[in-house]
Design a protein around this motif. Structure first.
Motif, PDB file in Angstrom:
ATOM      1  N   THR A   1      15.016  28.119  27.168  1.00 46.73           N
ATOM      2  CA  THR A   1      15.369  27.129  26.162  1.00 46.73           C
ATOM      3  C   THR A   1      14.134  26.365  25.700  1.00 46.73           C
ATOM      4  OG1 THR A   1      16.750  25.196  25.705  1.00 46.73           O
ATOM      5  CG2 THR A   1      15.851  25.348  27.912  1.00 46.73           C
ATOM      6  N   THR A   2      14.112  25.974  24.448  1.00 43.03           N
ATOM      7  CA  THR A   2      13.008  25.176  23.913  1.00 43.03           C
ATOM      8  C   THR A   2      13.500  24.362  22.721  1.00 43.03           C
ATOM      9  OG1 THR A   2      10.726  25.262  23.095  1.00 43.03           O
ATOM     10  CG2 THR A   2      12.213  26.964  22.300  1.00 43.03           C
TER      11      THR A   2
ATOM     12  N   THR B   1      20.937  31.266  20.535  1.00 38.65           N
ATOM     13  CA  THR B   1      21.762  30.209  19.977  1.00 38.65           C
ATOM     14  C   THR B   1      20.894  29.037  19.562  1.00 38.65           C
ATOM     15  OG1 THR B   1      22.140  29.062  22.083  1.00 38.65           O
ATOM     16  CG2 THR B   1      23.681  30.823  21.521  1.00 38.65           C
ATOM     17  N   ILE B   2      21.404  28.290  18.591  1.00 39.90           N
ATOM     18  CA  ILE B   2      20.779  27.028  18.178  1.00 39.90           C
ATOM     19  C   ILE B   2      21.842  25.950  18.320  1.00 39.90           C
ATOM     20  CG2 ILE B   2      19.718  25.723  16.304  1.00 39.90           C
ATOM     21  CD1 ILE B   2      18.539  28.269  15.231  1.00 39.90           C
ATOM     22  N   ASN B   3      21.557  24.973  19.149  1.00 38.92           N
ATOM     23  CA  ASN B   3      22.514  23.892  19.427  1.00 38.92           C
ATOM     24  C   ASN B   3      23.856  24.439  19.908  1.00 38.92           C
ATOM     25  OD1 ASN B   3      20.505  22.129  18.468  1.00 38.92           O
ATOM     26  ND2 ASN B   3      21.259  22.329  16.368  1.00 38.92           N
ATOM     27  N   GLY B   4      23.801  25.525  20.678  1.00 39.27           N
ATOM     28  CA  GLY B   4      24.998  26.076  21.288  1.00 39.27           C
ATOM     29  C   GLY B   4      25.788  27.023  20.420  1.00 39.27           C
ATOM     30  N   ARG B   5      25.299  27.320  19.215  1.00 41.74           N
ATOM     31  CA  ARG B   5      26.022  28.223  18.318  1.00 41.74           C
ATOM     32  C   ARG B   5      25.151  29.435  18.026  1.00 41.74           C
ATOM     33  NH1 ARG B   5      28.064  24.889  13.286  1.00 41.74           N
ATOM     34  NH2 ARG B   5      29.559  26.619  13.160  1.00 41.74           N
ATOM     35  N   ILE B   6      25.794  30.614  17.865  1.00 45.61           N
ATOM     36  CA  ILE B   6      25.068  31.861  17.638  1.00 45.61           C
ATOM     37  C   ILE B   6      24.182  31.741  16.398  1.00 45.61           C
ATOM     38  CG2 ILE B   6      25.297  34.308  17.084  1.00 45.61           C
ATOM     39  CD1 ILE B   6      26.094  33.706  19.902  1.00 45.61           C
ATOM     40  N   ALA B   7      22.909  32.127  16.554  1.00 43.48           N
ATOM     41  CA  ALA B   7      21.981  32.147  15.420  1.00 43.48           C
ATOM     42  C   ALA B   7      21.879  33.567  14.878  1.00 43.48           C
ATOM     43  CB  ALA B   7      20.612  31.651  15.864  1.00 43.48           C
ATOM     44  N   LYS B   8      21.795  33.688  13.582  1.00 40.02           N
ATOM     45  CA  LYS B   8      21.632  34.973  12.918  1.00 40.02           C
ATOM     46  C   LYS B   8      20.245  35.026  12.256  1.00 40.02           C
ATOM     47  CE  LYS B   8      25.429  36.959  14.076  1.00 40.02           C
ATOM     48  NZ  LYS B   8      25.396  38.201  14.869  1.00 40.02           N
ATOM     49  N   PRO B   9      19.803  36.217  11.818  1.00 39.39           N
ATOM     50  CA  PRO B   9      18.428  36.331  11.302  1.00 39.39           C
ATOM     51  C   PRO B   9      18.065  35.336  10.215  1.00 39.39           C
ATOM     52  CG  PRO B   9      19.350  38.504  11.635  1.00 39.39           C
ATOM     53  CD  PRO B   9      20.469  37.537  11.901  1.00 39.39           C
TER      54      PRO B   9
ATOM     55  N   ARG C   1      15.840  23.638  12.086  1.00 40.91           N
ATOM     56  CA  ARG C   1      15.646  22.255  11.636  1.00 40.91           C
ATOM     57  C   ARG C   1      15.021  21.403  12.747  1.00 40.91           C
ATOM     58  NH1 ARG C   1      16.041  23.209   6.319  1.00 40.91           N
ATOM     59  NH2 ARG C   1      18.135  23.870   5.660  1.00 40.91           N
ATOM     60  N   ASN C   2      14.462  20.297  12.331  1.00 42.64           N
ATOM     61  CA  ASN C   2      13.915  19.319  13.276  1.00 42.64           C
ATOM     62  C   ASN C   2      15.016  18.870  14.233  1.00 42.64           C
ATOM     63  OD1 ASN C   2      12.487  17.390  14.603  1.00 42.64           O
ATOM     64  ND2 ASN C   2      12.123  16.076  12.823  1.00 42.64           N
ATOM     65  N   GLY C   3      14.715  18.880  15.529  1.00 41.19           N
ATOM     66  CA  GLY C   3      15.689  18.458  16.526  1.00 41.19           C
ATOM     67  C   GLY C   3      16.545  19.582  17.070  1.00 41.19           C
ATOM     68  N   ASP C   4      16.423  20.797  16.517  1.00 44.23           N
ATOM     69  CA  ASP C   4      17.225  21.924  17.003  1.00 44.23           C
ATOM     70  C   ASP C   4      16.782  22.341  18.415  1.00 44.23           C
ATOM     71  OD1 ASP C   4      18.814  22.129  14.801  1.00 44.23           O
ATOM     72  OD2 ASP C   4      17.760  23.836  13.898  1.00 44.23           O
ATOM     73  N   ARG C   5      17.768  22.762  19.192  1.00 45.08           N
ATOM     74  CA  ARG C   5      17.519  23.281  20.544  1.00 45.08           C
ATOM     75  C   ARG C   5      17.817  24.772  20.524  1.00 45.08           C
ATOM     76  NH1 ARG C   5      17.502  21.337  25.840  1.00 45.08           N
ATOM     77  NH2 ARG C   5      18.330  22.763  27.420  1.00 45.08           N
ATOM     78  N   LEU C   6      16.801  25.591  20.775  1.00 41.44           N
ATOM     79  CA  LEU C   6      16.939  27.038  20.750  1.00 41.44           C
ATOM     80  C   LEU C   6      17.070  27.556  22.166  1.00 41.44           C
ATOM     81  CD1 LEU C   6      15.134  26.176  18.152  1.00 41.44           C
ATOM     82  CD2 LEU C   6      14.673  28.623  18.005  1.00 41.44           C
ATOM     83  N   GLU C   7      18.038  28.442  22.370  1.00 38.10           N
ATOM     84  CA  GLU C   7      18.253  29.054  23.681  1.00 38.10           C
ATOM     85  C   GLU C   7      18.342  30.558  23.496  1.00 38.10           C
ATOM     86  OE1 GLU C   7      21.700  26.537  24.271  1.00 38.10           O
ATOM     87  OE2 GLU C   7      20.722  25.685  26.043  1.00 38.10           O
ATOM     88  N   ASN C   8      17.592  31.279  24.318  1.00 32.49           N
ATOM     89  CA  ASN C   8      17.468  32.715  24.120  1.00 32.49           C
ATOM     90  C   ASN C   8      17.515  33.434  25.461  1.00 32.49           C
ATOM     91  OD1 ASN C   8      16.917  35.078  22.525  1.00 32.49           O
ATOM     92  ND2 ASN C   8      14.829  35.039  23.297  1.00 32.49           N
ATOM     93  N   ILE C   9      18.111  34.621  25.474  1.00 28.80           N
ATOM     94  CA  ILE C   9      18.133  35.455  26.668  1.00 28.80           C
ATOM     95  C   ILE C   9      17.296  36.697  26.376  1.00 28.80           C
ATOM     96  CG2 ILE C   9      19.563  36.742  28.285  1.00 28.80           C
ATOM     97  CD1 ILE C   9      21.868  34.896  27.597  1.00 28.80           C
ATOM     98  N   VAL C  10      16.267  36.919  27.175  1.00 26.75           N
ATOM     99  CA  VAL C  10      15.374  38.047  26.955  1.00 26.75           C
ATOM    100  C   VAL C  10      15.345  38.931  28.198  1.00 26.75           C
ATOM    101  CG1 VAL C  10      13.910  36.810  25.325  1.00 26.75           C
ATOM    102  CG2 VAL C  10      13.346  36.752  27.755  1.00 26.75           C
TER     103      VAL C  10
ATOM    104  N   ARG D   1      25.958  33.783  29.981  1.00 25.71           N
ATOM    105  CA  ARG D   1      26.418  32.995  28.844  1.00 25.71           C
ATOM    106  C   ARG D   1      25.763  31.615  28.905  1.00 25.71           C
ATOM    107  NH1 ARG D   1      30.397  29.302  28.009  1.00 25.71           N
ATOM    108  NH2 ARG D   1      31.241  29.559  30.106  1.00 25.71           N
ATOM    109  N   ILE D   2      25.152  31.221  27.789  1.00 23.46           N
ATOM    110  CA  ILE D   2      24.461  29.936  27.763  1.00 23.46           C
ATOM    111  C   ILE D   2      25.465  28.797  27.648  1.00 23.46           C
ATOM    112  CG2 ILE D   2      22.827  28.520  26.459  1.00 23.46           C
ATOM    113  CD1 ILE D   2      21.410  31.060  25.646  1.00 23.46           C
ATOM    114  N   LYS D   3      25.298  27.774  28.478  1.00 17.88           N
ATOM    115  CA  LYS D   3      26.181  26.622  28.446  1.00 17.88           C
ATOM    116  C   LYS D   3      25.910  25.777  27.196  1.00 17.88           C
ATOM    117  CE  LYS D   3      26.548  26.004  33.475  1.00 17.88           C
ATOM    118  NZ  LYS D   3      26.273  25.063  34.593  1.00 17.88           N
ATOM    119  N   PRO D   4      26.858  24.941  26.794  1.00 16.12           N
ATOM    120  CA  PRO D   4      26.609  24.018  25.690  1.00 16.12           C
ATOM    121  C   PRO D   4      25.426  23.114  26.020  1.00 16.12           C
ATOM    122  CG  PRO D   4      28.931  24.077  26.234  1.00 16.12           C
ATOM    123  CD  PRO D   4      28.222  24.837  27.313  1.00 16.12           C
ATOM    124  N   PRO D   5      24.675  22.657  24.987  1.00 19.82           N
ATOM    125  CA  PRO D   5      23.510  21.817  25.256  1.00 19.82           C
ATOM    126  C   PRO D   5      23.915  20.477  25.850  1.00 19.82           C
ATOM    127  CG  PRO D   5      24.013  21.860  22.903  1.00 19.82           C
ATOM    128  CD  PRO D   5      24.888  22.881  23.544  1.00 19.82           C
TER     129      PRO D   5
END
Length: 509
Positions: free
Chosen positions: A35-36, A73-81, A86-95, A401-405
């Motif tokens: 997460t970042t 995900t961004i702020n707990g919701r699936i991100a698409k390409p 945005r400023n303040g967004d929390r990105l979570e990724n599984i690699v 599965r990533i938990k809500p932020p």
């Protein structure tokens, strides 16, 4: 304290005695949630553009595929390409991490002082200090915690991944802060040993050229008038005619990234086995002596596939349109751009220079392009062979599965993500596979799959696999020998490669 004496210039020392060739230390691939918080340079840009610009380990098409698989995900919701960051967004990724191997030469504790809360260690070349890029468990911080049992360590200074030698590390934040202030004030005397190309002058040489990082992806630094002040003093210890190389004592008076490496290149005597600053394929016959031209240019060229892949589908060209989202996206429809309307910077070559603090010259652009191509070649062109996923289903990170932020006031800027992990989840736990092996001992191999034409790939993330690097390519002839601090004087032994008459296997590209 382990001591090492410096011989006067060209005084004959005992000939070196070769030691056993080091092996490789590996760990098995593993799924890792990260997460970042959004960085400033990412604001108001599509996530596919950001990911494909910041990272080059996989093809553009793979990054689109991974995003469409829902692993980010961004702020707990699936991100698409096309999702906008945005400023303040929390990105979570599984690699699915494939950490590159490091040397099996172990980290050594040279001095431990629990009372004053610090340790002194000897870091082998090839091990990064912090988790970065593809490295996590094979970073120095994780090794000290997992192999040596330290609950928490606080690094003060950094050594390049390829550089070996001494580091002073705090065992408390207070001690680390005190040491960091000493480094910043320049009161710590740092001494290094290097082996450079050619016959270095016998007199003391001082270089005070400013340095600038112009490419974050490749970690490239150059002499540039807009750079940060940097000063290094060099003295020759001896010259070896058999290899046409010189062993030097180096004293950096500042602490810039790649300072000794770039200052030696500027003098025309780069470190003899430096894969970046001593490579004619990148810099030409002059090897960057005296610096490069800094006249800005806007000209860029699209990446060209190597000849053997020109007739094959190009994974570096993004699809004409993204797949329709099957789950909610992080931003509203007004925040989602049509990826078909424009090419990504990586497709046009304009990703070169995006992270530079100054406009780049044509010569700098050429250097970065050739450096990237050389890295691709070293990795068996795996990025250009990254097509296996096209015949596969979506990525399945073993049920993680990533938990809500968390609430806004309890968020952190980076690190492992908050995840729910079922019993079969692939979160890696260091085990016997991560312990150092004796030289020559076979390391554990990951599970492999193979295409009909013989391409080996990872069956979980479909990464094209390439051979391990030879151990001698995992370090450079640069070693932190001695630090003089308020806590004492600490030294390592001289590196083997600094011995009179020492020779090594040179591999032609």
């Amino acid at each position: 304290m382990v001591t090492a004496a410096l011989a006067p210039a060209d005084e004959q020392e005992p000939a070196f005695t070769p030691s056993a060739r080091p092996g490789l230390r590996k760990i098995a691939p593993y799924w890792y949630p990260y997460t970042t918080m959004a960085k400033g340079r990412w604001f108001n840009r599509e996530i596919l553009e950001v990911v494909s610009t910041e990272f080059r380990d996989r093809s553009v098409e793979y990054y689109r595929y991974a995003l469409d698989s829902g692993v980010t995900t961004i702020n707990g919701r699936i991100a698409k390409p096309g999702t906008i960051i945005r400023n303040g967004d929390r990105l979570e990724n599984i690699v699915h991490r494939h950490e590159p191997p490091v040397t099996s030469t172990p980290v050594r504790i040279l001095h431990e002082d629990p009372e004053r809360e610090f340790i002194v260690i000897d870091k082998p070349g090839s091990i990064p200090v912090h988790a970065t890029g593809r490295y996590f468990y094979l970073s120095l911080v994780e090794i000290l915690q997992n192999d040596f049992g330290y609950t928490k360590v606080y690094t003060v200074n950094r050594l390049d991944r390829l550089t070996s030698g001494l580091m002073v590390i705090g065992l408390s934040s207070k001690r680390a802060h005190t040491l960091a202030e000493e480094f910043m004030a320049g009161t710590i005397k740092k001494e290094y040993i290097a082996r450079c190309t050619g016959e270095f002058p016998t007199e003391e040489i001082t270089v005070d050229q400013p340095l600038l990082t112009v490419d974050r992806q490749m970690g490239l630094n150059i002499v540039h008038p807009e750079g940060k002040p940097a000063k290094t003093i060099f003295n020759r210890l001896h010259y070896d005619a058999n290899t046409n190389t010189s062993v030097l004592h180096c004293q950096p008076l500042t602490g810039r990234s790649h300072q000794i490496r770039v200052h030696l290149q500027y003098l025309g005597h780069p470190i003899a086995n430096d894969p970046v600053y001593s490579e004619k394929k990148i810099w030409g016959e002059n090897l960057g002596k005296g610096g490069i031209d800094t006249t800005p240019t806007d000209e860029r060229s699209a990446p060209v596939p190597p000849p053997q892949f020109k007739s094959a589908p190009n994974p570096e060209v993004s699809s004409s349109a993204p797949e329709p989202a099957s789950e909610p996206v992080a931003s509203s429809s007004t925040d989602t751009a049509d990826a078909a309307k424009k090419l990504l910077p990586r497709e046009t070559g304009h990703d070169i220079g995006m992270g530079s603090p100054v406009p780049l010259s044509a010569e700098a652009v050429g250097v970065i392009t050739r450096l990237r191509n050389m890295k691709d070649e070293d990795e068996d062109w795996s990025r250009w062979r990254d097509v296996v996923f096209k015949a596969k289903g979506r990525l399945h990170p073993k049920g993680m599965r990533i938990k809500p932020p968390p609430p806004q006031n309890r968020r952190v800027r980076g690190g492992p993500s908050r995840t729910d992990t079922p019993s079969d989840a692939g979160v890696y736990t260091p085990s016997a596979t991560s312990t150092p092996a004796e030289p020559g001992t076979p390391a554990p191999e990951p599970d492999l799959a193979q295409t009909a034409d013989g391409l080996l790939f990872c069956p979980e993330c479909y990464l094209p696999l390439h051979p391990d690097p030879p151990p001698e390519k995992l370090y450079i002839f640069l070693h932190a020998l001695r630090y003089t601090t308020s806590l004492g004087v600490f030294e390592t032994s001289m590196p083997e490669w600094a011995g009179v008459g020492w020779e090594w296997e040179r591999r032609e590209r």
